[in-house]
Every structure is written in structure tokens, then in C-alpha cells.
Design a protein around this motif. Structure first.
Motif, PDB file in Angstrom:
ATOM      1  N   ILE A 239       0.835  -1.199   0.000  1.00 58.78           N
ATOM      2  CA  ILE A 239       0.000   0.000   0.000  1.00 58.78           C
ATOM      3  C   ILE A 239       0.873   1.253   0.000  1.00 58.78           C
ATOM      4  N   GLU A 240       1.932   1.246   0.782  1.00 62.55           N
ATOM      5  CA  GLU A 240       2.828   2.410   0.834  1.00 62.55           C
ATOM      6  C   GLU A 240       3.479   2.645  -0.530  1.00 62.55           C
ATOM      7  N   ALA A 241       3.861   1.568  -1.198  1.00 60.61           N
ATOM      8  CA  ALA A 241       4.459   1.690  -2.530  1.00 60.61           C
ATOM      9  C   ALA A 241       3.459   2.271  -3.527  1.00 60.61           C
ATOM     10  N   VAL A 242       2.204   1.816  -3.454  1.00 57.34           N
ATOM     11  CA  VAL A 242       1.174   2.335  -4.357  1.00 57.34           C
ATOM     12  C   VAL A 242       0.936   3.815  -4.084  1.00 57.34           C
ATOM     13  N   GLN A 243       0.917   4.219  -2.824  1.00 52.56           N
ATOM     14  CA  GLN A 243       0.713   5.625  -2.484  1.00 52.56           C
ATOM     15  C   GLN A 243       1.868   6.487  -2.995  1.00 52.56           C
ATOM     16  N   LEU A 244       3.072   5.966  -2.934  1.00 56.47           N
ATOM     17  CA  LEU A 244       4.214   6.691  -3.502  1.00 56.47           C
ATOM     18  C   LEU A 244       4.029   6.887  -5.001  1.00 56.47           C
TER      19      LEU A 244
ATOM     20  N   THR B  44      -1.644  12.538  -7.149  1.00 57.47           N
ATOM     21  CA  THR B  44      -2.821  12.452  -6.299  1.00 57.47           C
ATOM     22  C   THR B  44      -2.473  11.827  -4.956  1.00 57.47           C
ATOM     23  N   VAL B  45      -3.193  12.251  -3.926  1.00 57.88           N
ATOM     24  CA  VAL B  45      -3.058  11.610  -2.618  1.00 57.88           C
ATOM     25  C   VAL B  45      -4.315  10.820  -2.274  1.00 57.88           C
ATOM     26  N   ALA B  46      -5.236  10.712  -3.215  1.00 50.68           N
ATOM     27  CA  ALA B  46      -6.500   9.999  -2.979  1.00 50.68           C
ATOM     28  C   ALA B  46      -6.248   8.499  -2.876  1.00 50.68           C
ATOM     29  N   ASP B  47      -6.857   7.871  -1.878  1.00 46.55           N
ATOM     30  CA  ASP B  47      -6.701   6.435  -1.682  1.00 46.55           C
ATOM     31  C   ASP B  47      -7.760   5.612  -2.396  1.00 46.55           C
ATOM     32  N   ARG B  48      -8.906   6.217  -2.701  1.00 53.91           N
ATOM     33  CA  ARG B  48     -10.029   5.412  -3.158  1.00 53.91           C
ATOM     34  C   ARG B  48      -9.850   4.864  -4.571  1.00 53.91           C
TER      35      ARG B  48
END
Length: 322
Positions: free
Chosen positions: A163-168, A176-180
Motif C-alpha cells: 500500500i505504501e508503494a502504491v501511495q508513492l 494524487t493523494v487519494a486512496d479510493r
């Protein structure tokens, strides 16, 4: 609200009215985050409202009802430049801040200055390094859990590293900083084959959607009954917000995102109430009618091969950042 109404404008006006009616001593400024901050609010959105208050030292979050809407209110002490300079990855969410209240006009300048820092070479370099360090920490936690025979905890730590890698990737490559939309973004890039395999493995024999929703509500209700005082994650209004998010995803036929959302909700509850114990120990403290179905909500008991598969996914994503 009518279908053709501008939902972002609606929520901005709601936030202004909320602040006008409520007394917040020491209020410096306020901004909306999430979908409202990004200008992407829709009929399923809630209002994510951050207020900065002078003279406090701790953060506090609570859900509020106001004129038929749910406001997720986050109260923060005043941040400094040094806070952002030292931990820019933790402050990436100010990129989506939409000012609601700024009576003297000076805080918009601060937000712009900090946003410029996040966009600078120094800021981006530090953010990437911090994100990678968090991934390494999760991997170390997964390794430790495996060595202790805690396969479920190892899976959770490895999943967190993904998840952290995907957010990076979302931040650096998609702005984007959107998680959805994380899973859908990976799907568009052709990076989800292994993740979909994991979802299939972890959801075999899973409950139907309504059963899973009831399970999360029962889990939240039980944890609330065991805790003295209020805790943001345990507020029953979060079940209503969860229903709205699921309904949005169903309308868009985003089945994997629904799975990920409910799985993440269960993890959030566990980490809020029992972060110092292994996941297996936490489950052992629950009634059997909760602990057994929770295991089927998306958790896998990992071995070294599974952990390496998840790490490989993360490495492929990080390689795309450059």
C-alpha cells in the motif's frame, strides 16, 4: 441535494455555516480535505474538515452531524515550517487542502509555500526517501513476524508495504493523494495480476457483501463496548460512511475496491485499539463469533513465499517511479 448540484460547492458552504455556528476558541484557519479538497465531491461524499487551533498540543478527530450531513472533524495544533520540512511525506495531504476559513488571509500563503516545498527537488527527494524507509520498516516487521510464527501478522505487514508503494506511485506519477482509486490505477497500468491473485486467495469462501458489512459493524460495536471513553474509529457513524463508500463503488462496479475497503476498515479498527499486540493475539481476545469470520475478510496466513510475492509487487511499483 439535486443530482445536478455542484457537490463541492455545497460542502464548502456547509463547512462555512458549520464554523459560523460552532464556537472554536483559538481557531486560526480551517480547510477541507479529501474529495471536497480535490473538488471531486459527489453524492456519496462526506465533509473532511480540518481546523487549526492555537494553544493546543494534541490532535483530535470526531464525527459530527450537521444539517443532515456527516462532518469528519479533525482538530490540529498549529503546524510550523519545520514540521513540514522534517516529515514532508506525512504532510502530502496539504496538496489537496481547500481553505474554508482564513480571516486574515495569511494562512493561504503558508499553504502555498509548503506546497511549493513539497514540489521542490529537496522536498520530493526527502518524501521518496521517507516513503521507501517506511516500506523497509514494514518489511522488517513482516520478517520478524514470520520468525515468530505469526503468519497473519507477517501478511498484514507485507500488505502495508505494498500500500505504501502504491501511495508513492500515486503521488509521484499521478499527482494524487487519494486512496479510493489506488487499485483502479494499478489495474490501468497492468500491475494488478498478482494482487488479484492474492484477493482471490484471501476471499475464498468469503461472506457476501451484506454479511461482511454486518461483521464490520459488529466488530466496531464490540470494540466500543470494551473501551472507556470515545475513540474516533469506533464511532458508529463510521458505519454509515462505510455504507456510502461501498454504494459508490458498487455503482462503478469496482468489486476489488469494495474488498480492499472492508479489509482496510478491519485493519484500521485493529490498529486503533490494539496496535501493540500481534494480530493473532488481538483475535484471541475477541469472541469466537467475531474472530473466526474476521480471518475470512481478506487475511492470509503467510509463508516466506507469499511475503516475497508481495515484496516483488512493491518493487515493481517503486521501479516505475524512477
Amino acid at each position: 441535494m439535486e443530482q445536478n448540484e455542484n457537490f463541492t460547492d455545497f460542502f464548502v458552504l456547509t463547512a462555512k455555516d458549520f464554523l459560523a455556528e460552532k464556537a472554536f476558541p483559538g481557531l486560526l484557519y480551517a480547510y477541507a480535505g479529501g474529495s471536497v479538497g480535490r473538488g471531486e465531491a459527489d453524492a456519496y461524499s462526506d465533509l473532511d474538515l480540518n481546523i487549526i487551533v492555537e494553544g493546543i498540543s494534541d490532535h483530535k478527530s470526531e464525527n459530527c452531524r450537521f444539517r443532515g450531513q456527516i462532518i469528519q472533524l479533525h482538530i490540529h495544533p498549529a503546524p510550523t515550517n519545520e514540521d513540514v520540512y522534517e516529515n514532508p511525506w506525512s504532510w502530502r495531504y496539504i496538496k489537496e487542502a481547500r481553505l474554508i476559513h482564513d480571516p486574515d488571509g495569511r494562512h493561504i500563503a503558508w499553504l502555498h509555500a509548503m506546497s511549493d516545498y513539497l514540489d521542490s527537488e529537496e522536498g520530493k527527494s526527502k518524501m521518496l526517501a521517507q516513503g521507501k524507509r517506511i516500506i523497509d520498516e514494514y518489511r522488517g516487521h513482516a520478517k520478524q513476524a514470520l520468525s515468530l510464527g505469526r503468519g497473519y501478522s507477517a501478511f498484514l505487514a507485507a500488505w502495508a508495504s505494498w500500500i505504501e508503494a502504491v501511495q508513492l506511485f500515486a503521488y509521484f506519477c499521478r499527482g494524487t493523494v487519494a486512496d479510493r482509486t489506488l487499485f483502479q490505477m494499478m489495474k490501468e497500468l497492468g500491475l494488478t495480476d498478482e494482487v488479484e491473485r492474492l484477493i482471490k486467495e484471501s476471499s475464498e469462501g468469503k461472506q457476501d457483501l451484506q454479511e461482511r458489512m454486518k461483521l464490520i459493524a459488529a466488530y466496531r460495536d464490540y470494540l466500543r463496548s470494551q473501551k472507556d471513553g470515545g475513540m474516533f474509529a469506533l464511532d458508529p457513524l463510521n458505519d454509515k460512511l462505510l455504507h456510502k463508500k461501498v454504494e459508490r463503488m458498487q455503482r462503478k462496479e469496482e468489486e476489488e475496491d469494495v474488498w480492499l475497503l472492508l479489509f482496510s476498515e478491519a485493519i484500521w479498527l485493529y490498529l486503533c485499539v490494539d496496535p501493540d499486540r500481534w494480530l493473532e493475539e488481538h483475535w484471541e481476545s475477541l469472541p469466537r463469533e467475531l474472530s473466526l469470520p474476521l480471518k475470512k475478510l481478506g487475511f492470509l496466513e503467510a509463508d516466506e513465499g507469499l511475503i516475497q510475492r508481495i515484496h516483488t509487487i512493491s518493487d515493481e511499483i517503486i521501479a516505475r517511479i524512477g
